[in-house]
Design a protein around this motif. Structure first.
Motif, PDB file in Angstrom:
ATOM      1  N   ILE A 142       0.846  -1.191   0.000  1.00  0.00           N
ATOM      2  CA  ILE A 142       0.000   0.000   0.000  1.00  0.00           C
ATOM      3  C   ILE A 142       0.879   1.236   0.000  1.00  0.00           C
ATOM      4  O   ILE A 142       1.825   1.337   0.787  1.00  0.00           O
ATOM      5  N   MET A 143       0.575   2.154  -0.914  1.00  0.00           N
ATOM      6  CA  MET A 143       1.295   3.434  -0.967  1.00  0.00           C
ATOM      7  C   MET A 143       0.290   4.526  -1.300  1.00  0.00           C
ATOM      8  O   MET A 143      -0.372   4.504  -2.328  1.00  0.00           O
ATOM      9  N   THR A 144       0.144   5.457  -0.368  1.00  0.00           N
ATOM     10  CA  THR A 144      -0.805   6.550  -0.520  1.00  0.00           C
ATOM     11  C   THR A 144      -0.151   7.842  -0.060  1.00  0.00           C
ATOM     12  O   THR A 144       0.796   7.818   0.724  1.00  0.00           O
ATOM     13  N   ASP A 145      -0.643   8.971  -0.590  1.00  0.00           N
ATOM     14  CA  ASP A 145      -0.075  10.284  -0.252  1.00  0.00           C
ATOM     15  C   ASP A 145       1.409  10.317  -0.598  1.00  0.00           C
ATOM     16  O   ASP A 145       2.270  10.405   0.272  1.00  0.00           O
ATOM     17  N   VAL A 163      -1.771  -4.586  -4.963  1.00  0.00           N
ATOM     18  CA  VAL A 163      -1.182  -3.257  -4.824  1.00  0.00           C
ATOM     19  C   VAL A 163      -2.312  -2.249  -4.642  1.00  0.00           C
ATOM     20  O   VAL A 163      -3.268  -2.215  -5.423  1.00  0.00           O
ATOM     21  N   ILE A 164      -2.193  -1.457  -3.581  1.00  0.00           N
ATOM     22  CA  ILE A 164      -3.127  -0.369  -3.294  1.00  0.00           C
ATOM     23  C   ILE A 164      -2.338   0.915  -3.491  1.00  0.00           C
ATOM     24  O   ILE A 164      -1.379   1.179  -2.759  1.00  0.00           O
ATOM     25  N   ILE A 165      -2.716   1.706  -4.483  1.00  0.00           N
ATOM     26  CA  ILE A 165      -1.891   2.838  -4.890  1.00  0.00           C
ATOM     27  C   ILE A 165      -2.757   4.068  -5.106  1.00  0.00           C
ATOM     28  O   ILE A 165      -3.876   3.988  -5.607  1.00  0.00           O
ATOM     29  N   GLU A 166      -2.203   5.210  -4.706  1.00  0.00           N
ATOM     30  CA  GLU A 166      -2.926   6.468  -4.859  1.00  0.00           C
ATOM     31  C   GLU A 166      -3.092   6.843  -6.335  1.00  0.00           C
ATOM     32  O   GLU A 166      -2.170   6.710  -7.135  1.00  0.00           O
ATOM     33  N   SER A 167      -4.294   7.308  -6.666  1.00  0.00           N
ATOM     34  CA  SER A 167      -4.560   7.914  -7.976  1.00  0.00           C
ATOM     35  C   SER A 167      -5.397   9.156  -7.698  1.00  0.00           C
ATOM     36  O   SER A 167      -6.605   9.172  -7.893  1.00  0.00           O
ATOM     37  N   PHE A 214      -5.930  -1.775  -6.524  1.00  0.00           N
ATOM     38  CA  PHE A 214      -6.947  -0.902  -5.946  1.00  0.00           C
ATOM     39  C   PHE A 214      -6.431   0.530  -5.938  1.00  0.00           C
ATOM     40  O   PHE A 214      -5.324   0.793  -5.442  1.00  0.00           O
ATOM     41  N   LEU A 215      -7.217   1.446  -6.462  1.00  0.00           N
ATOM     42  CA  LEU A 215      -6.836   2.851  -6.568  1.00  0.00           C
ATOM     43  C   LEU A 215      -7.435   3.610  -5.381  1.00  0.00           C
ATOM     44  O   LEU A 215      -8.651   3.599  -5.167  1.00  0.00           O
ATOM     45  N   CYS A 216      -6.581   4.293  -4.616  1.00  0.00           N
ATOM     46  CA  CYS A 216      -7.025   4.923  -3.376  1.00  0.00           C
ATOM     47  C   CYS A 216      -6.822   6.436  -3.399  1.00  0.00           C
ATOM     48  O   CYS A 216      -6.162   6.983  -4.283  1.00  0.00           O
ATOM     49  N   HIS A 217      -7.422   7.089  -2.397  1.00  0.00           N
ATOM     50  CA  HIS A 217      -7.248   8.524  -2.127  1.00  0.00           C
ATOM     51  C   HIS A 217      -7.583   9.383  -3.344  1.00  0.00           C
ATOM     52  O   HIS A 217      -6.876  10.339  -3.676  1.00  0.00           O
TER      53      HIS A 217
END
Length: 262
Positions: A142-145, A163-167, A214-217
């Motif tokens: 997971i990588m966000t912000d 992979v959960i990644i910011e978009s 998964f696209l987060c934030h």
């Protein structure tokens, strides 16, 4: 392993990983009452929570961390520098000391039934980290912000099946949107990952073992789920991934995802 996102975005960030050996949250930007209710809806029990991994100290990620510490006393896991910030933060300083679990750098730390490795990412906070999490032959990153995806983040994500990644934003929407010039520049220079930058990262981390993306934030003002999804889908297509062979999903702002078997 199973995954659920309770909320994702500047309104709050909080998601859960559950395996036969334990349960952990990543960030605490959703209230304990909300998380308890949503867990009950899908057959999970908040009392089984072992740990909370903290990515950084911005309020949309730690607003309710003190409440979790007060009532559930989970292991609060973060690098030493970030723990120093949390120990002085108004929202956490009175509750976190008895729950403190310092994660060592460059190694896999054992947290409940999981192995956890952190990596630093660029963002305008005192320290912002992403996490690689292993359990039951699964690896989640997971990588966000983050302003850009670092070589270490790319290397770990290239080994993960989820992979959960910011978009966060569409560049044209940001440029044409209502934010002040200073805020727009902050997002561009220090703040968040654009749809295009996310797509470029996806092309670089793609490997045959990737099952879930998964696209987060996502920004509520400078993006739409449709734009983020389309950009990521095109990135997968450009590296030869057949439609449907990777579970691609946007994580909603203020709303829970289904409970997903990884």
């Amino acid at each position: 392993m199973r995954f659920i996102s309770f909320t994702s975005g500047s309104c709050g960030n909080c998601c859960c990983l559950e395996s036969k050996d334990g349960m952990l949250l990543i960030d605490a930007g959703a209230s304990m009452r909300k998380v308890r209710r949503l867990m009950n809806d899908v057959g999970l029990n908040i009392n089984d929570l072992n740990a909370i991994l903290v990515t950084h100290e911005h309020l949309d990620h730690i607003r309710f961390l003190g409440t979790y510490c007060k009532y559930l006393r989970p292991s609060v896991c973060a690098p030493r520098k970030l723990h120093g910030v949390l120990a002085a933060h108004t929202f956490t300083k009175d509750y976190i000391s008895s729950c403190r679990n310092v994660l060592e750098p460059d190694v896999w730390n054992v947290v409940g039934g999981f192995e956890v490795k952190w990596f630093e990412v660029p963002h305008d906070a005192a320290q912002t980290v992403g996490y690689a999490i292993r359990s039951e032959d699964h690896m989640v990153v997971i990588m966000t912000d983050l302003q850009n995806v670092t070589p270490e983040a790319l290397a770990l994500a290239s080994q993960a099946d989820t992979v959960i990644i910011e978009s966060n934003y569409d560049l044209q929407m940001l440029k044409d949107g209502p934010y002040t010039p200073e805020l727009k520049q902050r997002i561009l220079d220090e703040g968040h990952l654009s749809n295009d930058a996310c797509a470029e990262a996806i092309r670089r981390i793609w490997h045959p073992g990737l099952r879930n993306l998964f696209l987060c934030h996502l920004s509520g003002n400078n993006n739409t789920p449709q734009k983020a999804y389309a950009c990521a889908a095109q990135a997968l297509s450009s590296v030869g991934v057949e439609k449907g062979s990777v579970h691609l999903r946007t994580l909603e702002r203020g709303a829970a995802s289904p409970l997903i078997i990884l």
